[in-house]
Design a protein around this motif. Sequence first.
Motif, short mmCIF file in Angstrom:
data_model
loop_
_atom_site.label_atom_id
_atom_site.label_comp_id
_atom_site.label_asym_id
_atom_site.label_seq_id
_atom_site.Cartn_x
_atom_site.Cartn_y
_atom_site.Cartn_z
N VAL A 66 5.14 -29.73 12.73
CA VAL A 66 4.63 -28.60 11.95
C VAL A 66 4.65 -28.94 10.46
O VAL A 66 3.68 -28.69 9.74
N VAL A 67 5.73 -29.54 10.00
CA VAL A 67 5.82 -29.94 8.59
C VAL A 67 4.77 -31.00 8.27
O VAL A 67 4.14 -30.96 7.21
N ALA A 68 4.56 -31.95 9.17
CA ALA A 68 3.57 -33.00 8.95
C ALA A 68 2.16 -32.42 8.88
O ALA A 68 1.34 -32.85 8.06
N ALA A 69 1.87 -31.45 9.73
CA ALA A 69 0.54 -30.81 9.69
C ALA A 69 0.34 -30.05 8.39
O ALA A 69 -0.73 -30.12 7.78
N VAL A 74 -2.15 -29.60 3.01
CA VAL A 74 -2.00 -29.37 1.57
C VAL A 74 -2.32 -30.65 0.79
O VAL A 74 -3.01 -30.62 -0.23
N GLY A 75 -1.84 -31.79 1.29
CA GLY A 75 -2.09 -33.04 0.60
C GLY A 75 -3.56 -33.40 0.54
O GLY A 75 -4.07 -33.83 -0.49
N ALA A 77 -6.06 -31.27 0.75
CA ALA A 77 -6.73 -30.30 -0.12
C ALA A 77 -6.56 -30.69 -1.59
O ALA A 77 -7.52 -30.63 -2.37
N ILE A 78 -5.36 -31.11 -1.96
CA ILE A 78 -5.13 -31.56 -3.34
C ILE A 78 -5.94 -32.81 -3.62
O ILE A 78 -6.56 -32.96 -4.69
N LEU A 79 -5.97 -33.73 -2.66
CA LEU A 79 -6.72 -34.97 -2.83
C LEU A 79 -8.21 -34.71 -3.00
O LEU A 79 -8.86 -35.32 -3.86
N ILE A 80 -8.77 -33.83 -2.21
CA ILE A 80 -10.20 -33.50 -2.32
C ILE A 80 -10.49 -32.86 -3.67
O ILE A 80 -11.49 -33.17 -4.33
N ASN A 81 -9.61 -31.96 -4.11
CA ASN A 81 -9.80 -31.32 -5.40
C ASN A 81 -9.74 -32.32 -6.54
O ASN A 81 -10.56 -32.28 -7.47
N LEU A 82 -8.80 -33.25 -6.49
CA LEU A 82 -8.70 -34.25 -7.54
C LEU A 82 -9.85 -35.26 -7.47
O LEU A 82 -10.30 -35.75 -8.51
#
Length: 99
Positions: A66-69, A74-75, A77-82
């Motif tokens: 669950v934590v990995a998902a 989130v990771g 989404a941040i990567l796509i935004n950056l």
Amino acid sequence: MNLSLLIFFSLGMFLIGIIGVLTKRNALVFFLSIELMLNASNLLFVIFSRQWGNQIGLAWVFFVLVVAAAEAAVGLAILINLFRTKQVVDIDQYNNLRG
């Protein structure tokens, strides 16, 4: 299967993940290496759960997944935004998150 062989296999997976995190500058490889380390720890949980004959390790595997998902969602989404702003996936180029 031999318990020590499985532990060394999990250790090898974890070390490959650590090497990927420490040496690669590509953000996708960075996230993939973190996922590899989490899966190596999951493998250890399953190995020891089977060895000791209890289900606690399998419950921990569920929580780690669950934590990995959540980390992947989130990771990425941040990567796509950056990536939309810088057009680069190199981690060294992202200095706008510093305080």
